[in-house]
Enzyme design. Structure first.
Site, PDB file in Angstrom:
ATOM      1  N   ARG A 106       0.826  -1.203   0.000  1.00 49.34           N
ATOM      2  CA  ARG A 106       0.000   0.000   0.000  1.00 49.34           C
ATOM      3  C   ARG A 106       0.858   1.249   0.000  1.00 49.34           C
ATOM      4  O   ARG A 106       1.944   1.287   0.579  1.00 49.34           O
ATOM      5  CB  ARG A 106      -0.898   0.021   1.224  1.00 49.34           C
ATOM      6  CG  ARG A 106      -1.884   1.174   1.220  1.00 49.34           C
ATOM      7  CD  ARG A 106      -2.760   1.165   2.431  1.00 49.34           C
ATOM      8  NE  ARG A 106      -2.078   1.828   3.533  1.00 49.34           N
ATOM      9  CZ  ARG A 106      -2.600   1.962   4.736  1.00 49.34           C
ATOM     10  NH1 ARG A 106      -3.785   1.463   5.010  1.00 49.34           N
ATOM     11  NH2 ARG A 106      -1.936   2.585   5.679  1.00 49.34           N
ATOM     12  N   CYS A 108       0.065   5.500   0.708  1.00 51.47           N
ATOM     13  CA  CYS A 108      -0.921   6.494   1.124  1.00 51.47           C
ATOM     14  C   CYS A 108      -0.311   7.867   0.913  1.00 51.47           C
ATOM     15  O   CYS A 108       0.795   8.138   1.393  1.00 51.47           O
ATOM     16  CB  CYS A 108      -1.310   6.296   2.589  1.00 51.47           C
ATOM     17  SG  CYS A 108      -2.560   7.474   3.153  1.00 51.47           S
TER      18      CYS A 108
END
Length: 129
Positions: A106, A108
């Protein structure tokens, strides 16, 4: 170049912009960015950032399902876009509850603005193989 198939589903928001909800290339599914939009109404969901995060993940899962996958279980990479990093902890809690078994890679990032002036958007890559 490999064959690709656009993914189209009523279970995720649709729009008139020039891109697919997702694209399947072999056993890989590339899911376009989704905000917290209810696919039935086309409106942003009301509620806190956790509620909105769950709607975004529902939209991502719907595209993966339509491609023949197993929703979030097949997701291997997610990019999260937030207009305010102060929302990070709450988003992380909601996100973590949905990815308790399968934790994809991931990224962000905080962005200045998102389409529709929503607070969160995510795109994803899923592997069906």
């Amino acid at each position: 170049m490999s064959d690709t198939d656009p993914i189209v589903t009523d279970d995720a928001p649709r729009n008139d912009n020039p891109y697919s909800q997702g694209v399947r290339a072999g056993e890989t599914v590339y899911v376009s960015g989704y905000g917290p939009v209810d696919p039935e109404t086309g409106d942003d969901v009301a509620g806190d950032i956790r509620t909105q995060t769950n709607q975004v993940l529902d939209n991502v899962a719907a595209v993966v399902n339509e491609a023949g996958g197993d929703g979030l279980a097949d997701v291997v990479k997610v990019t999260v876009y937030l207009t305010d990093l102060d929302d990070y902890d709450e988003v992380n809690e909601a996100y973590g509850a949905r990815f308790s078994e399968n934790q994809p890679a991931r990224v962000c990032v905080e962005v200045a603005r998102l389409p529709g002036d929503v607070r969160i958007e995510m795109d994803a890559i899923a592997s069906l193989g």
